[in-house]
Motif scaffolding. Structure first.
Motif, PDB file in Angstrom:
ATOM      1  N   TYR A  86       0.933  -1.140   0.137  1.00  0.00           N
ATOM      2  CA  TYR A  86      -0.029   0.049   0.041  1.00  0.00           C
ATOM      3  C   TYR A  86       0.731   1.371  -0.106  1.00  0.00           C
ATOM      4  CZ  TYR A  86      -3.652  -3.113   0.833  1.00  0.00           C
ATOM      5  OH  TYR A  86      -4.740  -4.273   1.046  1.00  0.00           O
ATOM      6  N   SER A  88       3.081   4.279  -1.244  1.00  0.00           N
ATOM      7  CA  SER A  88       3.075   4.635  -2.644  1.00  0.00           C
ATOM      8  C   SER A  88       4.521   4.718  -3.220  1.00  0.00           C
ATOM      9  CB  SER A  88       2.588   6.147  -2.695  1.00  0.00           C
ATOM     10  OG  SER A  88       3.302   7.112  -1.970  1.00  0.00           O
ATOM     11  N   ASN A  98       3.338  -2.481  -4.438  1.00  0.00           N
ATOM     12  CA  ASN A  98       2.061  -2.034  -4.551  1.00  0.00           C
ATOM     13  C   ASN A  98       1.551  -2.257  -5.976  1.00  0.00           C
ATOM     14  OD1 ASN A  98      -0.063  -0.058  -4.632  1.00  0.00           O
ATOM     15  ND2 ASN A  98       0.817   1.457  -3.322  1.00  0.00           N
ATOM     16  N   MET A 100      -1.598  -2.230  -7.035  1.00  0.00           N
ATOM     17  CA  MET A 100      -2.395  -1.605  -7.420  1.00  0.00           C
ATOM     18  C   MET A 100      -2.180  -0.008  -7.894  1.00  0.00           C
ATOM     19  SD  MET A 100      -4.540  -2.939  -3.967  1.00  0.00           S
ATOM     20  CE  MET A 100      -2.985  -2.449  -3.161  1.00  0.00           C
ATOM     21  N   TYR A 102      -2.013   2.363  -5.862  1.00  0.00           N
ATOM     22  CA  TYR A 102      -2.605   3.058  -4.719  1.00  0.00           C
ATOM     23  C   TYR A 102      -1.725   4.132  -3.984  1.00  0.00           C
ATOM     24  CZ  TYR A 102      -5.211   4.209  -0.267  1.00  0.00           C
ATOM     25  OH  TYR A 102      -5.539   4.716   0.851  1.00  0.00           O
ATOM     26  N   GLU A 103      -2.108   5.053  -4.014  1.00  0.00           N
ATOM     27  CA  GLU A 103      -1.461   6.356  -3.422  1.00  0.00           C
ATOM     28  C   GLU A 103      -2.268   7.283  -2.407  1.00  0.00           C
ATOM     29  OE1 GLU A 103       1.494   9.692  -5.088  1.00  0.00           O
ATOM     30  OE2 GLU A 103       0.642   8.583  -6.351  1.00  0.00           O
ATOM     31  N   ASN A 104      -2.011   7.219  -1.216  1.00  0.00           N
ATOM     32  CA  ASN A 104      -2.546   7.932  -0.183  1.00  0.00           C
ATOM     33  C   ASN A 104      -1.452   8.443   0.767  1.00  0.00           C
ATOM     34  OD1 ASN A 104      -3.886   8.969   2.012  1.00  0.00           O
ATOM     35  ND2 ASN A 104      -5.714   7.858   1.538  1.00  0.00           N
ATOM     36  N   LEU A 134      -7.784   2.348   4.781  1.00  0.00           N
ATOM     37  CA  LEU A 134      -7.937   1.386   3.832  1.00  0.00           C
ATOM     38  C   LEU A 134      -9.250   0.769   3.289  1.00  0.00           C
ATOM     39  CD1 LEU A 134      -4.569  -0.543   3.987  1.00  0.00           C
ATOM     40  CD2 LEU A 134      -5.085   1.165   2.610  1.00  0.00           C
ATOM     41  N   GLU A 137     -11.155   3.563   1.634  1.00  0.00           N
ATOM     42  CA  GLU A 137     -11.037   3.916   0.318  1.00  0.00           C
ATOM     43  C   GLU A 137     -11.194   2.575  -0.618  1.00  0.00           C
ATOM     44  OE1 GLU A 137      -7.617   6.289   0.234  1.00  0.00           O
ATOM     45  OE2 GLU A 137      -8.431   8.154   1.112  1.00  0.00           O
ATOM     46  N   PRO A 139      -9.049   0.263  -1.832  1.00  0.00           N
ATOM     47  CA  PRO A 139      -7.969  -0.093  -2.898  1.00  0.00           C
ATOM     48  C   PRO A 139      -8.092  -1.520  -3.471  1.00  0.00           C
ATOM     49  CG  PRO A 139      -6.644   0.489  -0.874  1.00  0.00           C
ATOM     50  CD  PRO A 139      -8.161   0.717  -0.536  1.00  0.00           C
TER      51      PRO A 139
END
Length: 173
Positions: A86, A88, A98, A100, A102-104, A134, A137, A139
């Motif tokens: 997860y 980024s 990661n 996916m 996914y960036e947060n 998570l 959101e 992902p």
């Protein structure tokens, strides 16, 4: 209206890559259930099964998918098994990354802090906060949790104590 198609256009279509037979056929069944539910809202889910190597190459190394379904281990420690999926800074086409995209920044901050925290209670709290984000959101959508039961006779000694029982068995007697 469920199943409606906009006149003159094809339904919205997405591809789902998954291993077949994977999880004893559960991935195929999950894909079929997803296809039926998405059809009700006008989305065509195209099931793209393949053997493990084909799906891994297509979905995870080339990112040639819309959705992908597979199993990932999340133990024994979140720093080595959850955070890399997860954070980024680990967005790349590689095993354990990661995948996916996914960036947060908040999740990055929480996971990085938890990964380096020495106080178990504070560490647990930081991981729980990241997990809350998570879950909100989505992902990744966690469909089920597997366990790996292991049985042996009571006179057997030296069994590995790892979570998945795939550790070396050379000390078993």
């Amino acid at each position: 209206q469920p199943g409606a198609v906009i006149r003159g256009r094809s339904p919205f279509a997405i591809r789902l890559a998954y291993q077949n037979p994977g999880e004893g056929g559960a991935l195929q069944s999950a894909g079929e259930i997803m296809r039926e539910h998405l059809r009700e809202v006008g989305i065509e889910l195209q099931l793209v099964p393949g053997d493990y190597a084909t799906v891994w190459d297509r979905a995870y190394l080339h990112w040639d998918f819309d959705l992908a379904m597979g199993s990932f281990f999340t133990g024994p420690d979140p720093k080595i098994s959850v955070s890399p999926k997860y954070i980024s800074s680990n967005i790349k086409k590689a095993t354990g990354a990661n995948l996916m995209g996914y960036e947060n920044p908040k999740v990055d901050e929480l996971l990085n802090a938890a990964d380096s925290e020495m106080n178990p209670q504070k560490r647990n709290d930081l991981y729980r906060q990241a997990q809350t984000v998570l879950v909100d959101e989505v992902p990744a959508l966690w469909l089920w949790e597997k366990t790996y039961p292991s049985a042996s006779r009571d006179h057997v000694i030296g069994l590995p104590s790892g979570m998945n029982h795939w550790e070396p068995y050379e000390n078993v007697g």
